[in-house]
Scaffold this motif. Structure first.
Motif, PDB file in Angstrom:
ATOM      1  N   MET A  89       5.923  21.313  31.616  1.00 20.88           N
ATOM      2  CA  MET A  89       6.116  20.229  30.670  1.00 20.88           C
ATOM      3  C   MET A  89       4.771  19.783  30.074  1.00 20.88           C
ATOM      4  SD  MET A  89       8.041  16.594  31.306  1.00 20.88           S
ATOM      5  CE  MET A  89       6.794  15.898  32.362  1.00 20.88           C
ATOM      6  N   TYR A  90       3.722  19.771  30.882  1.00 22.35           N
ATOM      7  CA  TYR A  90       2.420  19.324  30.391  1.00 22.35           C
ATOM      8  C   TYR A  90       1.593  20.450  29.803  1.00 22.35           C
ATOM      9  CZ  TYR A  90       3.149  14.755  32.439  1.00 22.35           C
ATOM     10  OH  TYR A  90       3.631  13.519  32.724  1.00 22.35           O
ATOM     11  N   ARG A  91       2.020  21.701  29.943  1.00 27.26           N
ATOM     12  CA  ARG A  91       1.241  22.832  29.454  1.00 27.26           C
ATOM     13  C   ARG A  91       1.108  22.792  27.933  1.00 27.26           C
ATOM     14  NH1 ARG A  91       3.530  28.139  31.504  1.00 27.26           N
ATOM     15  NH2 ARG A  91       2.743  27.289  33.448  1.00 27.26           N
ATOM     16  N   LEU A  92       2.210  22.586  27.217  1.00 21.34           N
ATOM     17  CA  LEU A  92       2.171  22.603  25.755  1.00 21.34           C
ATOM     18  C   LEU A  92       1.301  21.477  25.191  1.00 21.34           C
ATOM     19  CD1 LEU A  92       3.128  23.934  23.155  1.00 21.34           C
ATOM     20  CD2 LEU A  92       5.129  22.442  23.228  1.00 21.34           C
ATOM     21  N   PRO A  93       1.460  20.210  25.638  1.00 27.21           N
ATOM     22  CA  PRO A  93       0.558  19.175  25.109  1.00 27.21           C
ATOM     23  C   PRO A  93      -0.910  19.434  25.425  1.00 27.21           C
ATOM     24  CG  PRO A  93       2.451  18.153  26.168  1.00 27.21           C
ATOM     25  CD  PRO A  93       2.521  19.626  26.455  1.00 27.21           C
ATOM     26  N   ILE A  94      -1.184  19.996  26.584  1.00 24.96           N
ATOM     27  CA  ILE A  94      -2.581  20.292  26.936  1.00 24.96           C
ATOM     28  C   ILE A  94      -3.118  21.393  26.026  1.00 24.96           C
ATOM     29  CG2 ILE A  94      -4.038  21.312  28.729  1.00 24.96           C
ATOM     30  CD1 ILE A  94      -2.424  19.698  30.777  1.00 24.96           C
ATOM     31  N   ILE A  95      -2.304  22.416  25.770  1.00 20.57           N
ATOM     32  CA  ILE A  95      -2.743  23.492  24.879  1.00 20.57           C
ATOM     33  C   ILE A  95      -2.981  22.947  23.475  1.00 20.57           C
ATOM     34  CG2 ILE A  95      -1.957  25.600  23.727  1.00 20.57           C
ATOM     35  CD1 ILE A  95      -0.640  26.396  26.385  1.00 20.57           C
ATOM     36  N   ILE A  96      -2.069  22.081  23.011  1.00 21.15           N
ATOM     37  CA  ILE A  96      -2.227  21.482  21.677  1.00 21.15           C
ATOM     38  C   ILE A  96      -3.492  20.638  21.633  1.00 21.15           C
ATOM     39  CG2 ILE A  96      -1.241  19.799  20.072  1.00 21.15           C
ATOM     40  CD1 ILE A  96       1.523  20.869  20.903  1.00 21.15           C
ATOM     41  N   ALA A  97      -3.720  19.825  22.672  1.00 21.12           N
ATOM     42  CA  ALA A  97      -4.926  18.986  22.705  1.00 21.12           C
ATOM     43  C   ALA A  97      -6.186  19.849  22.711  1.00 21.12           C
ATOM     44  CB  ALA A  97      -4.899  18.071  23.933  1.00 21.12           C
ATOM     45  N   LEU A  98      -6.180  20.926  23.472  1.00 24.21           N
ATOM     46  CA  LEU A  98      -7.348  21.814  23.504  1.00 24.21           C
ATOM     47  C   LEU A  98      -7.564  22.503  22.158  1.00 24.21           C
ATOM     48  CD1 LEU A  98      -6.992  23.445  27.044  1.00 24.21           C
ATOM     49  CD2 LEU A  98      -8.647  21.713  26.313  1.00 24.21           C
ATOM     50  N   MET A  99      -6.471  22.875  21.492  1.00 27.65           N
ATOM     51  CA  MET A  99      -6.593  23.477  20.165  1.00 27.65           C
ATOM     52  C   MET A  99      -7.192  22.464  19.187  1.00 27.65           C
ATOM     53  SD  MET A  99      -5.229  26.632  20.116  1.00 27.65           S
ATOM     54  CE  MET A  99      -4.274  27.009  18.677  1.00 27.65           C
ATOM     55  N   ILE A 100      -6.730  21.224  19.257  1.00 25.30           N
ATOM     56  CA  ILE A 100      -7.255  20.185  18.361  1.00 25.30           C
ATOM     57  C   ILE A 100      -8.735  19.971  18.643  1.00 25.30           C
ATOM     58  CG2 ILE A 100      -7.162  17.709  17.855  1.00 25.30           C
ATOM     59  CD1 ILE A 100      -4.098  17.920  18.189  1.00 25.30           C
ATOM     60  N   LEU A 101      -9.110  19.898  19.919  1.00 32.44           N
ATOM     61  CA  LEU A 101     -10.523  19.737  20.262  1.00 32.44           C
ATOM     62  C   LEU A 101     -11.356  20.924  19.770  1.00 32.44           C
ATOM     63  CD1 LEU A 101     -10.348  18.232  23.859  1.00 32.44           C
ATOM     64  CD2 LEU A 101     -11.087  17.087  21.770  1.00 32.44           C
TER      65      LEU A 101
END
Length: 160
Positions: free
Chosen positions: A66-78
């Motif tokens: 569940m937290y993998r996708l938001p973390i990946i999105i946040a890392l992509m944004i960073l």
């Protein structure tokens, strides 16, 4: 009568032996039943513990998923922010170096041109580049090969 009494005593002794053996059999059956119950409870307890651990593992996996996708999105944004910052820094550095080179060239041109000012003038053919010249020197020639051919008024600051 003694025979009846003997038979009664034998019956009583046989009954006592049978009662003792029945008590012993019942006691052994109770002990075996207790032992079986304890084994079944231990087995059920271990199964319950394994099932709880399996459910916890499933919950942990689903939580991580569940937290993998938001973390990946946040890392992509960073990463995009870092890349953008790097590109902007590189471009501003290049622009700054280019501006320093222009300033240096302007200083050299000013020294070599004797302070001639470049501007734009409105002519009947449109806006053209022009040079500001001292009005007292309009009728003279500079260095033998430079002479004022036309005089145009500089465009006003408000029209720019």
């Amino acid at each position: 009568m003694s025979r009846i009494l003997d038979l009664a005593k034998q019956f009583e002794q046989a009954s006592k032996k049978e009662l003792e053996s029945t008590n012993e059999i019942v006691q052994n059956a109770i002990k075996q039943h207790e032992k079986n119950l304890i084994e079944q409870l231990q087995y059920a307890g271990s199964n319950l513990a394994e099932n709880i651990q399996a459910e916890q593992a499933k919950l942990i996996k689903s939580t991580v998923r569940m937290y993998r996708l938001p973390i990946i999105i946040a890392l992509m944004i960073l990463a995009l922010i870092a890349i953008t910052a790097g590109v902007l820094t590189w471009q501003s550095k290049n622009a700054y170096q280019e501006m320093i080179a222009w300033e240096h060239s302007a200083e050299i041109a000013k020294e070599q041109s004797g302070g001639i000012k470049l501007s734009t003038c409105q002519t009947n053919k449109g806006i053209k580049p022009c040079v500001a010249v001292d009005k007292d020197l309009m009728d003279k020639t500079w260095g033998g090969n430079l002479k004022i051919i036309e005089v145009h008024e500089p465009k006003s600051k408000g029209k720019q």
